[in-house]
Design a protein around this motif. Structure first.
Motif, PDB file in Angstrom:
ATOM      1  N   LEU A   1      -1.254 -24.332 -20.607  1.00 14.08           N
ATOM      2  CA  LEU A   1      -1.658 -25.535 -19.872  1.00 14.08           C
ATOM      3  C   LEU A   1      -0.468 -26.461 -19.660  1.00 14.08           C
ATOM      4  N   ALA A   2       0.271 -26.715 -20.739  1.00 14.22           N
ATOM      5  CA  ALA A   2       1.426 -27.611 -20.643  1.00 14.22           C
ATOM      6  C   ALA A   2       2.475 -27.041 -19.701  1.00 14.22           C
ATOM      7  N   SER A   3       2.633 -25.732 -19.717  1.00 12.22           N
ATOM      8  CA  SER A   3       3.612 -25.100 -18.834  1.00 12.22           C
ATOM      9  C   SER A   3       3.233 -25.305 -17.373  1.00 12.22           C
ATOM     10  N   ARG A   4       1.949 -25.131 -17.056  1.00  9.67           N
ATOM     11  CA  ARG A   4       1.503 -25.324 -15.675  1.00  9.67           C
ATOM     12  C   ARG A   4       1.655 -26.776 -15.242  1.00  9.67           C
TER      13      ARG A   4
ATOM     14  N   GLU B   1     -13.393 -36.206 -14.224  1.00  7.31           N
ATOM     15  CA  GLU B   1     -14.119 -35.334 -15.139  1.00  7.31           C
ATOM     16  C   GLU B   1     -14.430 -33.985 -14.476  1.00  7.31           C
ATOM     17  N   PRO B   2     -14.185 -32.877 -15.181  1.00 12.79           N
ATOM     18  CA  PRO B   2     -14.482 -31.564 -14.612  1.00 12.79           C
ATOM     19  C   PRO B   2     -15.919 -31.117 -14.849  1.00 12.79           C
TER      20      PRO B   2
ATOM     21  N   ALA C   1      -7.085 -28.698 -17.989  1.00 10.40           N
ATOM     22  CA  ALA C   1      -6.146 -29.824 -17.927  1.00 10.40           C
ATOM     23  C   ALA C   1      -6.851 -31.175 -17.811  1.00 10.40           C
ATOM     24  N   LEU C   2      -7.917 -31.258 -17.033  1.00 10.31           N
ATOM     25  CA  LEU C   2      -8.585 -32.539 -16.818  1.00 10.31           C
ATOM     26  C   LEU C   2      -9.304 -33.042 -18.066  1.00 10.31           C
TER      27      LEU C   2
ATOM     28  N   TRP D   1      -0.316 -36.006 -19.765  1.00 10.61           N
ATOM     29  CA  TRP D   1      -0.951 -36.212 -18.457  1.00 10.61           C
ATOM     30  C   TRP D   1      -0.373 -37.451 -17.783  1.00 10.61           C
ATOM     31  N   ARG D   2      -0.150 -38.487 -18.599  1.00  9.33           N
ATOM     32  CA  ARG D   2       0.463 -39.699 -18.037  1.00  9.33           C
ATOM     33  C   ARG D   2       1.865 -39.390 -17.536  1.00  9.33           C
ATOM     34  N   ARG D   3       2.624 -38.609 -18.287  1.00  2.89           N
ATOM     35  CA  ARG D   3       3.989 -38.285 -17.842  1.00  2.89           C
ATOM     36  C   ARG D   3       3.954 -37.440 -16.571  1.00  2.89           C
ATOM     37  N   TRP D   4       3.005 -36.520 -16.492  1.00  2.00           N
ATOM     38  CA  TRP D   4       2.867 -35.717 -15.268  1.00  2.00           C
ATOM     39  C   TRP D   4       2.619 -36.647 -14.093  1.00  2.00           C
ATOM     40  N   TRP D   5       1.751 -37.615 -14.298  1.00  2.00           N
ATOM     41  CA  TRP D   5       1.389 -38.542 -13.229  1.00  2.00           C
ATOM     42  C   TRP D   5       2.592 -39.346 -12.769  1.00  2.00           C
TER      43      TRP D   5
END
Length: 690
Positions: A148-151, A512-513, A581-582, A589-593
């Protein structure tokens, strides 16, 4: 002494050692209806054995073996520190069997197979280790969380996972030395076991030496690489075989235990969610809600443990119950599942006869509950039976008993009952044919090869029809899955763009998923219902053709009717529950954003990441889940027709007997009456169950 020699050394008999083992019978009355049906079926099989020839006896013995192997499985999942393992120990009547202080790292699924003393079961214990492929996935990719983190491009989180994996690998090698790689994919079997042995495989410790001089009995020696443990326990107060399955938590760093627990639930029909009375007031773990949402509400029981730690359990129970129901309704969980309350601690004290050794708080809670229930003298006057009842374990067993009788247990008996009825009807057909021949003074001539060919043709037609129906329904299933997937991605991306337009890029967005899971679950339900409907019609046609074949061969009227088997039950699509991921609200997740720049980048990268993240769930459903359904359907058809071949074989042994032989050896009229009685018993059982 070598490792293998030590592994083969017997320890002591695997039987509960408590002061009050008879307490287990309180609550087992909830299984009375189910046990009664099993006993009726055993008597019918015994009668059939007395009447049949060698081949019929063989078929009856096979069905008796199936009845003896009926073992409803109950999977326990729960919050950390909810006392799940202590509850299972008390329900098994063996306090201390499984270590309750297991390090949260452990990934072992432990199954306790309770068997009545009269049952013949393989004794001892079996411990299976992770295979090399599973270990490589963890080491090379960091498990599900690493993938997940890799994606997501979360390099810092991915590096953290890799460091933790490396520490775990070095620790495991430190425990096991050169044997580490050799043990992967292997298993250890024992004729008997005790608590110390269990701790070597499921409980992690920290005290070990780095050389091969470390003791074999070291606590937690094999726990790093143990995947599952099966413990066979004899218990005088258990009326039939029952499996209690303890699972690891679902909130670990690598999501490995989540995958293991998902597999355990998939293999069980009943699920007990164990909550702590303190934690249950606020919320239920979302990962646990996702897991039980994949199972039918009628197959879930919620047990709120540790009420012995409440100041006033009688008054607080209603508040806790409503809090749980509100949480389940809010998050689309099984809000109608029964919610029971109790204390594993009280259950263990009752079993061990150590009521005087309870803590002051536990005794105070018991006293408050006892006085509320009208027990004069409160806790001081409570007997072990009173405390056992207050523990909630008898009530839990009764709730499970209802569900076993209605669900997996009842279905197993019904499946065997259909086979018994068909076997009895086959013998009846032979007897009636013989009776007609005796009345006419003629020998019986049956074209057995022709009968066998006709059964082969029936199987070929039914198999082709089932394959065709399955392929069509699976194709439609895949279309529904893809449509659900793309609809979710389109809606989520649209919601993301709306957020960006309204709040800009500085505010982190969440989505939310749950909607995706509901869509996928609906697709699975439609697929399951349609393929079961198709299979039921095909099995009914096959049974009708078999009946017609027998009637023509024996010269009988329309009264002979072979009953088709029911299509197999469908395993819950628990793959839907796995973390994506969601679901993760961590810092990555914040860093990805914050690394995204521009609306187009947000939308396209989000779509790509979530699509890749959820694609494995769709693959699991369209391949493994669907293929398991196909395998069960084909096995059901093949087993049904194999039973019919057994009947044909039985008839072949009676080929061309003379009337004198038949009259002297068979006593066909008396036998026909007994067979009608057997068929009547089976039919009555089926009607009562319905």
């Amino acid at each position: 002494m070598t490792l293998d020699d030590r592994a083969a050394t017997a320890v002591e008999a695997a039987r509960p050692r408590t002061e009050n083992p008879g307490l287990m019978s309180l609550g087992m009355d909830g299984f009375a209806g189910f046990v009664n049906r099993m006993d009726q079926m055993r008597r019918a099989l015994a009668d059939l054995t007395e009447l049949g020839d060698a081949t019929v006896v063989k078929g009856a013995a096979r069905l008796s073996a199936q009845l003896d192997q009926v073992e409803p499985s109950i999977t326990f999942i729960g919050q950390v520190k909810a006392g799940k393992t202590s509850l299972i120990n008390a329900m098994a009547g063996w306090p201390g069997l499984l270590p309750a202080d297991v390090n949260p790292w452990t990934s072992v699924v432990t199954s306790i197979h309770l068997s009545p003393s009269w049952a013949t079961a393989a004794a001892g214990a079996n411990f299976r280790f992770f295979d090399p492929q599973e270990w490589d996935r963890l080491v090379e990719k960091g498990g599900r969380m690493g993938e997940l983190a890799s994606r997501a491009g979360a390099e810092e989180e991915l590096e953290k996972v890799r460091r933790q994996v490396e520490r775990m690998r070095e620790k495991s090698k430190g425990r096991l030395g050169r044997r580490f790689e050799l043990l992967l994919g292997q298993e250890h079997r024992y004729g008997t076991f005790d608590e110390a042995m269990v701790e070597r495989y499921v409980c992690l410790g920290d005290d070990f030496e780095d050389d091969e001089g470390e003791p074999f009995d070291m606590r937690g020696r094999f726990a790093d690489i143990t995947k599952s443990a099966d413990l066979m326990v004899d218990h005088a107060n258990v009326p039939f075989k029952l499996c209690l399955r303890d699972t690891p938590g679902v909130n670990d760093t690598f999501l490995m235990r989540e995958q293991i627990t998902i597999g355990a639930i998939r293999d069980s029909r009943l699920c007990v969610l164990v909550l702590s009375a303190h934690q249950a007031l606020s919320t239920v773990d979302m990962a646990l809600i996702r897991l039980i949402s994949a199972v039918k509400a009628r197959e879930v029981v919620i047990f709120v443990n540790r009420i012995d730690e409440l100041s006033d359990p009688a008054a607080q129970v209603a508040e806790i119950r409503e809090s749980i129901r509100a949480t389940l309704r809010k998050h689309e969980g099984p809000a109608e599942a029964p919610i029971l309350f109790g204390s594993a601690v009280w259950g263990q004290h009752a079993l061990q006869g150590t009521l005087a050794q309870m803590s002051e708080d536990s005794r105070a809670a018991l006293d408050a509950l006892a006085r509320h229930d009208g027990l004069d003298g409160g806790a001081a006057a409570a007997t072990p039976e009173d405390v056992w009842t207050a523990s909630g374990i008898p009530a839990l067993y009764r709730a499970l008993g209802e569900r076993v009788a209605e669900g997996i247990g009842g279905e197993a008996i019904d499946r065997i009952a259909r086979s018994v009825g068909n076997l009895a009807r086959g013998v009846t057909a032979a007897q009636r044919s013989i009776g007609l021949a005796v009345a006419d003074g003629q020998a019986v001539h049956l074209d057995i090869p022709r009968l066998a060919r006709e059964l082969d043709a029936i199987e070929a037609r039914a198999t082709l029809a089932l394959e065709t129906a399955y392929d069509a329904q699976r194709q439609a299933f895949c279309v529904r899955l893809d449509r659900s997937h793309h609809n979710f991605l389109d809606r989520a991306t649209a919601a993301l763009i709306e957020h960006l337009e309204k709040y800009g890029e500085g505010t982190v967005w969440s989505y939310e998923p749950t909607g995706l899971r509901l869509l996928l679950r609906s697709a699975c339900q439609v697929f399951g219902k349609r393929i079961q409907d198709d299979a039921r019609a095909i099995l009914e046609t096959a049974a009708a053709e078999v009946s017609a074949t027998y009637r023509a061969a024996f010269g009988l009227d329309q009264t002979l009717a072979i009953e088709p088997p029911e299509p197999p039950r469908l395993n819950p699509p628990v793959a839907i529950a796995q973390t994506i991921a969601l679901d993760v609200k961590g810092t990555w997740w914040r860093r990805w954003w914050l690394r995204r720049k521009g609306y187009r980048s947000f939308a396209s990268e989000f779509y790509k990441m979530i699509s890749a993240e959820t694609a494995p769930i769709l693959d699991e459903l369209s391949h493994d889940h669907a293929e398991a359904i196909r395998t069960d359907l084909m096995r059901t058809l093949a087993t049904f027709l194999e039973e019919q071949r057994e009947i044909v074989t039985a008839l072949a042994e009676k080929a061309a007997p003379t009337p004198d032989d038949l009259g002297a050896a068979l006593g066909y009229q008396a036998r026909a009456e007994r067979l009608r009685q057997i068929e009547g018993v089976v039919a009555t059982m089926r009607q009562q169950a319905a």
